[in-house]
Write a protein that holds these residues in place. Structure first.
Motif, PDB file in Angstrom:
ATOM      1  N   ALA A  67       0.820  -1.207   0.000  1.00 34.36           N
ATOM      2  CA  ALA A  67       0.000   0.000   0.000  1.00 34.36           C
ATOM      3  C   ALA A  67       0.855   1.258   0.000  1.00 34.36           C
ATOM      4  CB  ALA A  67      -0.932   0.008   1.214  1.00 34.36           C
ATOM      5  N   GLY A  68       1.954   1.248   0.741  1.00 35.18           N
ATOM      6  CA  GLY A  68       2.811   2.423   0.816  1.00 35.18           C
ATOM      7  C   GLY A  68       3.406   2.796  -0.526  1.00 35.18           C
ATOM      8  N   SER A  69       4.042   1.830  -1.177  1.00 29.56           N
ATOM      9  CA  SER A  69       4.676   2.109  -2.466  1.00 29.56           C
ATOM     10  C   SER A  69       3.636   2.386  -3.557  1.00 29.56           C
ATOM     11  CB  SER A  69       5.581   0.940  -2.877  1.00 29.56           C
ATOM     12  OG  SER A  69       4.855  -0.276  -2.893  1.00 29.56           O
ATOM     13  N   TYR A  70       2.527   1.621  -3.552  1.00 33.13           N
ATOM     14  CA  TYR A  70       1.498   1.797  -4.584  1.00 33.13           C
ATOM     15  C   TYR A  70       0.783   3.140  -4.440  1.00 33.13           C
ATOM     16  CZ  TYR A  70       1.771  -2.985  -6.408  1.00 33.13           C
ATOM     17  OH  TYR A  70       2.188  -4.148  -7.008  1.00 33.13           O
ATOM     18  N   THR A  71       0.492   3.545  -3.187  1.00 31.86           N
ATOM     19  CA  THR A  71      -0.212   4.804  -2.963  1.00 31.86           C
ATOM     20  C   THR A  71       0.608   5.991  -3.429  1.00 31.86           C
ATOM     21  OG1 THR A  71      -1.402   3.894  -1.062  1.00 31.86           O
ATOM     22  CG2 THR A  71      -1.285   6.294  -1.229  1.00 31.86           C
ATOM     23  N   ILE A  72       1.874   6.007  -3.054  1.00 30.17           N
ATOM     24  CA  ILE A  72       2.750   7.111  -3.461  1.00 30.17           C
ATOM     25  C   ILE A  72       2.923   7.125  -4.973  1.00 30.17           C
ATOM     26  CG2 ILE A  72       5.075   8.066  -3.269  1.00 30.17           C
ATOM     27  CD1 ILE A  72       3.239   8.419  -0.789  1.00 30.17           C
ATOM     28  N   GLY A  73       3.035   5.926  -5.565  1.00 31.66           N
ATOM     29  CA  GLY A  73       3.146   5.862  -7.027  1.00 31.66           C
ATOM     30  C   GLY A  73       1.888   6.348  -7.717  1.00 31.66           C
ATOM     31  N   ALA A  74       0.733   5.986  -7.174  1.00 34.52           N
ATOM     32  CA  ALA A  74      -0.541   6.389  -7.779  1.00 34.52           C
ATOM     33  C   ALA A  74      -0.771   7.895  -7.654  1.00 34.52           C
ATOM     34  CB  ALA A  74      -1.690   5.635  -7.126  1.00 34.52           C
ATOM     35  N   ASN A 106       1.547  10.063  -7.580  1.00 35.51           N
ATOM     36  CA  ASN A 106       2.583  10.713  -8.391  1.00 35.51           C
ATOM     37  C   ASN A 106       3.174  11.941  -7.678  1.00 35.51           C
ATOM     38  OD1 ASN A 106       4.212  10.897 -10.679  1.00 35.51           O
ATOM     39  ND2 ASN A 106       2.803  12.275 -11.745  1.00 35.51           N
ATOM     40  N   LEU A 107       3.521  11.755  -6.385  1.00 38.29           N
ATOM     41  CA  LEU A 107       4.071  12.845  -5.587  1.00 38.29           C
ATOM     42  C   LEU A 107       5.586  12.938  -5.772  1.00 38.29           C
ATOM     43  CD1 LEU A 107       2.134  12.142  -2.260  1.00 38.29           C
ATOM     44  CD2 LEU A 107       1.644  13.946  -3.939  1.00 38.29           C
ATOM     45  N   ASN A 108       6.127  14.163  -5.620  1.00 35.04           N
ATOM     46  CA  ASN A 108       7.575  14.315  -5.635  1.00 35.04           C
ATOM     47  C   ASN A 108       8.134  13.899  -4.268  1.00 35.04           C
ATOM     48  OD1 ASN A 108       7.045  16.427  -3.868  1.00 35.04           O
ATOM     49  ND2 ASN A 108       7.289  18.025  -5.429  1.00 35.04           N
ATOM     50  N   PHE A 109       9.468  14.036  -4.106  1.00 36.14           N
ATOM     51  CA  PHE A 109      10.092  13.568  -2.872  1.00 36.14           C
ATOM     52  C   PHE A 109       9.474  14.226  -1.642  1.00 36.14           C
ATOM     53  CE2 PHE A 109      13.994  13.533  -5.807  1.00 36.14           C
ATOM     54  CZ  PHE A 109      13.608  12.316  -6.357  1.00 36.14           C
ATOM     55  N   ARG A 110       9.386  15.541  -1.672  1.00 37.05           N
ATOM     56  CA  ARG A 110       8.863  16.267  -0.515  1.00 37.05           C
ATOM     57  C   ARG A 110       7.397  15.922  -0.261  1.00 37.05           C
ATOM     58  NH1 ARG A 110      11.553  22.289   0.046  1.00 37.05           N
ATOM     59  NH2 ARG A 110      13.720  21.570   0.018  1.00 37.05           N
ATOM     60  N   GLY A 111       6.627  15.844  -1.324  1.00 34.74           N
ATOM     61  CA  GLY A 111       5.211  15.529  -1.176  1.00 34.74           C
ATOM     62  C   GLY A 111       4.993  14.141  -0.605  1.00 34.74           C
ATOM     63  N   ALA A 112       5.805  13.170  -1.053  1.00 34.57           N
ATOM     64  CA  ALA A 112       5.655  11.786  -0.592  1.00 34.57           C
ATOM     65  C   ALA A 112       5.954  11.667   0.897  1.00 34.57           C
ATOM     66  CB  ALA A 112       6.584  10.870  -1.390  1.00 34.57           C
ATOM     67  N   PHE A 113       7.069  12.257   1.324  1.00 34.35           N
ATOM     68  CA  PHE A 113       7.435  12.175   2.736  1.00 34.35           C
ATOM     69  C   PHE A 113       6.474  12.989   3.611  1.00 34.35           C
ATOM     70  CE2 PHE A 113      11.892  11.117   1.227  1.00 34.35           C
ATOM     71  CZ  PHE A 113      11.826   9.799   1.655  1.00 34.35           C
ATOM     72  N   THR A 114       6.029  14.141   3.120  1.00 33.67           N
ATOM     73  CA  THR A 114       5.087  14.955   3.883  1.00 33.67           C
ATOM     74  C   THR A 114       3.759  14.231   4.054  1.00 33.67           C
ATOM     75  OG1 THR A 114       6.092  17.016   3.075  1.00 33.67           O
ATOM     76  CG2 THR A 114       3.865  17.165   3.959  1.00 33.67           C
ATOM     77  N   PHE A 115       3.247  13.655   2.961  1.00 35.46           N
ATOM     78  CA  PHE A 115       1.990  12.900   3.016  1.00 35.46           C
ATOM     79  C   PHE A 115       2.089  11.767   4.026  1.00 35.46           C
ATOM     80  CE2 PHE A 115      -0.395   9.169   1.553  1.00 35.46           C
ATOM     81  CZ  PHE A 115      -1.694   9.675   1.540  1.00 35.46           C
ATOM     82  N   THR A 116       3.196  11.005   3.982  1.00 36.44           N
ATOM     83  CA  THR A 116       3.369   9.868   4.893  1.00 36.44           C
ATOM     84  C   THR A 116       3.477  10.337   6.337  1.00 36.44           C
ATOM     85  OG1 THR A 116       4.551   8.718   3.117  1.00 36.44           O
ATOM     86  CG2 THR A 116       4.731   7.795   5.335  1.00 36.44           C
ATOM     87  N   GLY A 117       4.222  11.425   6.560  1.00 38.50           N
ATOM     88  CA  GLY A 117       4.355  11.960   7.907  1.00 38.50           C
ATOM     89  C   GLY A 117       3.022  12.377   8.496  1.00 38.50           C
ATOM     90  N   VAL A 118       2.199  13.038   7.698  1.00 34.61           N
ATOM     91  CA  VAL A 118       0.871  13.469   8.167  1.00 34.61           C
ATOM     92  C   VAL A 118      -0.004  12.257   8.486  1.00 34.61           C
ATOM     93  CG1 VAL A 118      -1.273  14.619   7.473  1.00 34.61           C
ATOM     94  CG2 VAL A 118       0.942  15.699   6.984  1.00 34.61           C
ATOM     95  N   VAL A 119       0.034  11.233   7.631  1.00 35.43           N
ATOM     96  CA  VAL A 119      -0.750  10.016   7.872  1.00 35.43           C
ATOM     97  C   VAL A 119      -0.340   9.370   9.203  1.00 35.43           C
ATOM     98  CG1 VAL A 119      -1.143   7.640   7.093  1.00 35.43           C
ATOM     99  CG2 VAL A 119      -1.263   9.522   5.458  1.00 35.43           C
TER     100      VAL A 119
END
Length: 399
Positions: free
Chosen positions: A356-363, A365-378
């Motif tokens: 789910a982690g890799s697929y969600t970020i891939g789906a 289509n977030l950049n580096f900052r967006g991916a880590f920020t999204f995960t941190g907030v979750v």
């Protein structure tokens, strides 16, 4: 006489810790080599991704079935079957010459490896003293951490020496298979005398799986497992890309991942591990997942190597607090008669979290900052939910 000595409780527990280590060692040793192996067989990028993902998918089925069989027959039989069939599955890599056949072997491998872990952790949990169960799961976490460091290093070194992925990968898997076969023989000699629960105890505990899922402690243990590995899936996908974009090589990525693993092992093994027996697991769970969330937010901003190492160290501390907490919560919230089933679903959520982690970020289509920020907030939202649940428990009226 030697066998009788080894059958003593402490030695038996240590042997099961070794099974845990080598099961995760088998998992982590695949990470650097499986994609290159698939590509060397002529696989497209899509098929290479399928090769990697199929293992985790099959792992889910293996985890769940292991849990049901463990409750019905005891952990010994499914542990032995898992070790033997996993050894055979690892030997199958030597027969693979086309990419689509590799997908099938990956499914068999993932399924058989998934049989081992719930049974091993059920064995450990059922024999842990209630006042030391936190320290016990911390030690098992240390073995997982050591496997996370040693596995990729071992496979990476052998693969670099041999050079050709089509030859190196089958050899690495074959060595793993020999280790599993040896563990199976030792398990037969050492663990067959372990008594399992009586059928009368099992019947009432196995009536409804839904009852288990409605328990708030088990819900939080499953959620913790899922989001722990969700963050791992994001790290596996995004961290190497960020490190490369900053101008560093793959060795730096390995060093960063090793840093988090080493820090986690220190927390697991140092006297601080007593905290897991003295503090309620929901508190350490909330603390650990909060640290992981903050580290993800810091990773989104870190552009200097020193800062990357600092944030991965913080992530390691969070991981070290979260892993024993969710295991302790699972032990406290489940009865021995259906603990195998609980651990089966628990590790199924582990496997689903990675995907789910890799697929969600891939789906997204977030950049580096967006991916880590999204995960941190979750992760911080999950921490807040845990604290809210703890507050509700404390303020609930006494019945």
């Amino acid at each position: 006489m030697v066998i009788e000595f080894l059958k003593r409780g402490v030695c038996m527990r240590f042997f099961v810790y070794l099974i845990v280590f080598f099961s995760f060692f088998d998992l982590f040793s695949q990470l650097p080599i499986m994609s290159p192996f698939a590509l060397s067989l002529g696989a497209s990028t899509f098929v290479a991704g399928l090769v990697v993902g199929t293992y985790s998918l099959a792992n889910v089925f293996g985890n769940v079935i292991s849990g049901f069989v463990t409750d019905k027959r005891g952990p010994f039989i499914i542990l032995l079957i898992g070790l033997l069939t996993n050894a055979l599955a690892l030997a199958l890599y030597s027969t693979v010459h086309v990419a689509w056949l590799l997908v099938g072997v990956r499914f068999v491998h993932g399924f058989t490896n998934g049989l081992i872990i719930p049974a091993a952790f059920t064995f450990l949990a059922n024999r842990a003293q209630p006042d030391k169960r936190g320290k016990s799961v911390a030690i098992s976490g240390a073995f997982v951490g050591m496997a996370a460091i040693a596995g990729p290093a071992y496979s990476g070194i052998i693969a670099s020496i041999i050079g050709d992925p089509s030859k190196g990968t089958p050899l690495i898997m074959l060595i793993n298979g020999v280790i599993m076969a040896i563990l199976a023989v030792l398990a037969f000699l050492l663990l067959r005398s372990v008594k399992r629960l009586k059928k009368t105890q099992e019947k009432s505990a196995q009536k409804h799986v839904g009852t288990m899922f409605r328990h708030p402690g088990i819900q939080r243990a499953f959620a913790g497992a899922f989001f722990l590995m969700f963050s791992q899936g994001v790290l596996a996908l995004i961290l190497p890309l960020k490190v490369e974009a900053l101008g560093f090589d793959t060795k730096t990525t390995g060093a960063l991942l090793s840093t988090f693993g080493i820090v986690a092992i220190l927390v697991f093994l140092l006297p601080i591990n007593r905290i897991f027996d003295r503090v309620r697991p929901m508190i350490t769970l909330a603390f650990g997942i909060s640290l992981m969330g903050v580290s993800m937010l810091l990773l989104s901003q870190a552009d200097e190597l020193f800062n990357l190492y600092g944030t991965m160290s913080l992530y390691g501390v969070g991981f070290a607090f979260l892993f024993p907490s969710i295991n302790s919560l699972l032990i406290d919230s489940s009865k021995a008669a259906y603990r195998g089933k609980a651990y089966g679903y628990f590790y199924a959520f582990f496997s689903m979290g990675v995907v789910a982690g890799s697929y969600t970020i891939g789906a997204l289509n977030l950049n580096f900052r967006g991916a880590f920020t999204f995960t941190g907030v979750v992760l911080l939202i999950v921490a807040a939910y845990t604290i809210y649940g703890l507050f509700k428990q404390q303020t609930a009226p006494v019945q």
